[in-house]
Design a protein around this motif. Sequence first.
Motif, short mmCIF file in Angstrom:
data_model
loop_
_atom_site.label_atom_id
_atom_site.label_comp_id
_atom_site.label_asym_id
_atom_site.label_seq_id
_atom_site.Cartn_x
_atom_site.Cartn_y
_atom_site.Cartn_z
N LEU A 193 0.82 -1.21 0.00
CA LEU A 193 0.00 0.00 0.00
C LEU A 193 0.86 1.26 0.00
CD1 LEU A 193 -2.94 -0.83 2.44
CD2 LEU A 193 -2.88 -0.97 -0.05
N ILE A 194 1.91 1.25 0.79
CA ILE A 194 2.78 2.44 0.85
C ILE A 194 3.51 2.64 -0.47
CG2 ILE A 194 4.76 3.48 2.01
CD1 ILE A 194 3.86 2.04 4.57
N THR A 195 3.92 1.56 -1.09
CA THR A 195 4.57 1.65 -2.40
C THR A 195 3.62 2.28 -3.41
OG1 THR A 195 5.96 -0.27 -1.95
CG2 THR A 195 5.68 0.36 -4.25
N TRP A 196 2.35 1.87 -3.37
CA TRP A 196 1.36 2.48 -4.28
C TRP A 196 1.18 3.96 -3.97
CZ3 TRP A 196 -2.61 -2.09 -3.63
CH2 TRP A 196 -2.22 -3.15 -4.46
N ASP A 197 1.23 4.32 -2.71
CA ASP A 197 1.12 5.74 -2.35
C ASP A 197 2.26 6.55 -2.97
OD1 ASP A 197 -1.17 5.42 -0.86
OD2 ASP A 197 -0.13 5.23 1.06
N PHE A 198 3.47 6.00 -2.90
CA PHE A 198 4.62 6.71 -3.47
C PHE A 198 4.48 6.88 -4.98
CE2 PHE A 198 7.28 5.03 0.27
CZ PHE A 198 7.12 6.19 0.96
N GLU A 199 3.78 5.96 -5.62
CA GLU A 199 3.61 6.04 -7.08
C GLU A 199 2.67 7.16 -7.50
OE1 GLU A 199 2.37 2.14 -8.19
OE2 GLU A 199 4.36 1.24 -7.92
N LYS A 200 1.99 7.77 -6.51
CA LYS A 200 1.06 8.86 -6.81
C LYS A 200 1.77 10.19 -7.00
CE LYS A 200 -2.83 6.78 -4.40
NZ LYS A 200 -2.99 6.15 -3.15
N THR A 201 3.06 10.23 -6.82
CA THR A 201 3.82 11.47 -6.96
C THR A 201 5.09 11.23 -7.76
OG1 THR A 201 4.94 13.26 -5.78
CG2 THR A 201 4.99 11.09 -4.76
N ASP A 215 1.69 -8.73 10.68
CA ASP A 215 2.90 -8.69 11.49
C ASP A 215 4.16 -8.67 10.63
OD1 ASP A 215 2.87 -11.25 10.52
OD2 ASP A 215 2.86 -12.26 12.46
N GLU A 216 4.00 -8.42 9.33
CA GLU A 216 5.15 -8.32 8.43
C GLU A 216 5.80 -6.95 8.56
OE1 GLU A 216 6.21 -8.22 3.63
OE2 GLU A 216 4.17 -8.71 4.32
N PRO A 217 7.08 -6.89 8.91
CA PRO A 217 7.77 -5.59 9.05
C PRO A 217 7.86 -4.87 7.70
CG PRO A 217 9.03 -7.36 10.09
CD PRO A 217 7.98 -8.02 9.25
N LEU A 218 8.00 -3.58 7.75
CA LEU A 218 8.23 -2.81 6.53
C LEU A 218 9.65 -2.99 6.04
CD1 LEU A 218 6.47 0.61 7.32
CD2 LEU A 218 5.57 -1.32 6.01
N ARG A 219 9.79 -3.03 4.73
CA ARG A 219 11.15 -3.07 4.18
C ARG A 219 11.87 -1.77 4.50
NH1 ARG A 219 7.95 -4.95 -0.09
NH2 ARG A 219 8.12 -2.92 -1.13
N LYS A 220 13.17 -1.82 4.66
CA LYS A 220 13.94 -0.64 5.06
C LYS A 220 13.74 0.52 4.08
CE LYS A 220 18.51 0.91 6.59
NZ LYS A 220 18.39 2.22 5.94
N ALA A 221 13.70 0.23 2.79
CA ALA A 221 13.53 1.29 1.80
C ALA A 221 12.18 1.99 1.96
CB ALA A 221 13.66 0.71 0.40
N VAL A 222 11.19 1.26 2.44
CA VAL A 222 9.87 1.86 2.68
C VAL A 222 9.85 2.56 4.03
CG1 VAL A 222 7.42 1.33 3.04
CG2 VAL A 222 8.71 0.15 1.24
N THR A 270 0.97 -3.03 16.29
CA THR A 270 1.61 -2.21 15.26
C THR A 270 2.91 -1.61 15.80
OG1 THR A 270 -0.49 -1.64 14.20
CG2 THR A 270 1.35 -0.14 13.84
N ARG A 271 2.88 -1.16 17.03
CA ARG A 271 4.09 -0.59 17.63
C ARG A 271 5.23 -1.61 17.63
NH1 ARG A 271 3.22 1.54 23.58
NH2 ARG A 271 3.03 -0.69 23.95
N LYS A 272 4.90 -2.84 17.92
CA LYS A 272 5.92 -3.90 17.94
C LYS A 272 6.43 -4.20 16.54
CE LYS A 272 6.71 -8.66 19.50
NZ LYS A 272 6.10 -9.85 20.14
#
Length: 515
Positions: A60-68, A85-92, A106-108
């Motif tokens: 979802l965040i990758t798609w958000d970045f594609e909007k700009t 519970d899947e962590p975000l990739r470092k680049a994201v 989410t905090r964890k």
Amino acid sequence: MNDSMEGNSVDSRLLYYSRDEIALNFGDYLSDFLYRKMLLAPYFQVDFYHLIGSVIDNQLITWDFEKTTVEDAKIAFWCCGSRSDEPLRKAVYDRCLFFGVRGPLTRKVLGLSEETPLGDPGLLLPILFDKNKRKSAAAGKVICVPHISQMGEFSSPPTDAALVRSPCVHNDEELLMLINDIASADFVLAGSLHAAIIAAAYGTPFAFWDNDFIDIPFKWMDFAASINIEAHFVKNIDEGYFWYQSIREHIKIPSLAKILGCCPIAVRPSFILRAVSFDLGLGKQATRRFELALSGLEVEKNPFIEHMQFFENQRYIRTRQRHRSASKTRRELRQVKNQFRNSLSMFSQYIEKMSVREAEPESTIRFGAEDVGLSLLLDGWTTPEHGESFPWSVVRKAGVRLPLGSGWENAAEIIIEGYIFLPKLERINSRSLRVWMENKLVFYKELRNDSAEQSVLEDFSVKVPRQFRVLDKDLIIEFELDQIGSPHDLGLSEDMRELGIGLKRIEYLFYPENR
């Protein structure tokens, strides 16, 4: 978003699901609604904002970045939740800023500090909207709010619910009707997470509904943990009642003040006050008195705020933001946290003092460092500091708001006591004081000082005009003094403030029959 939606003027950087659709999922539309009603303008400038929802996800965040087309665009998340519970990739992860999260799961996942504020912004609704059972078709009934993806499956109420309420809304009016129904119902069977969140916020009994479909189980567990319970799904109302009875004593709503305190968008001061009052369990009367004091702040009403929402047109600001160092961002976050902590402490002290005085209006209002009178001051006053025991006016005309119901409407006269800054110098022979009541001049005096002191104590009374005593509103009193310069300008001290009147007390003198 179509033109009929009230939210079409919100900052275009605000993202939420189906923003441009005619019909919206009410949980997603809450981000638009809360932005317009509670917030002012971003003070952390990024490329996009998410204010609510299960939107923390690599895809979802990758798609958000594609909007700009902006390189290395950044997104700010306010109390949002992860979808798994899947962590975000470092680049994201490195292009995201997290201002609180929905729950401890989410905090964890994000590896954030234990001090990170928790709580879905939907929990803020009780300080924005009062439920009204008389206007709700759901009052005294059991309602079911399915997930938006299941709405087409129900032509009649499922299980033994009396009403089905669609999570789909088209405008603010429909949103508020749905919120009111959830808040007014006897029980809510929630297939939509935000139906459960709103029910919990208003203290309405609820249960998580398993209708052979559970949308993103992780988000339900995350929210449940945020209010100190475990997620459990029920098939019908009987199971729901039984489950709720077993957990209701364990529910703990997160601090609303902390949710607002970590927002990356400036919050209207009146809502910070309401949040603090809610957390302290204070009544609405005490809160309302402080709101009236805050309503005079320019930040609450100045039209230029509307234009501040469109900073994306000022590209130099965004470019500067993208090149800020991580250390500067952390430093700003600490400053915001400290400012909020100080405000929270101040409001807590004042509200506690006000709450014990609600039962019977006092005839004397004092303005010392720990007195509730400070909450009644309008713009143009100092906060007592450096050993001072009262506030000073520092503009030509500074006012005080006396709340309706505080006693002034039954007073024959109002006594005012304060110090007038008037040092005895060759260049200063006198100073004129004018007192205005609802823009009417009610007192004038030419003041002189024959002592060695820099200020002269004045104790005077003003009559309350009869026409004012029948006004159904607060009374505004303003003190006007001609400017003579600061102590620094006059060579007396390093104090740069242009001092006027140092307000000590206001006292009501009643007619005998109105005591």
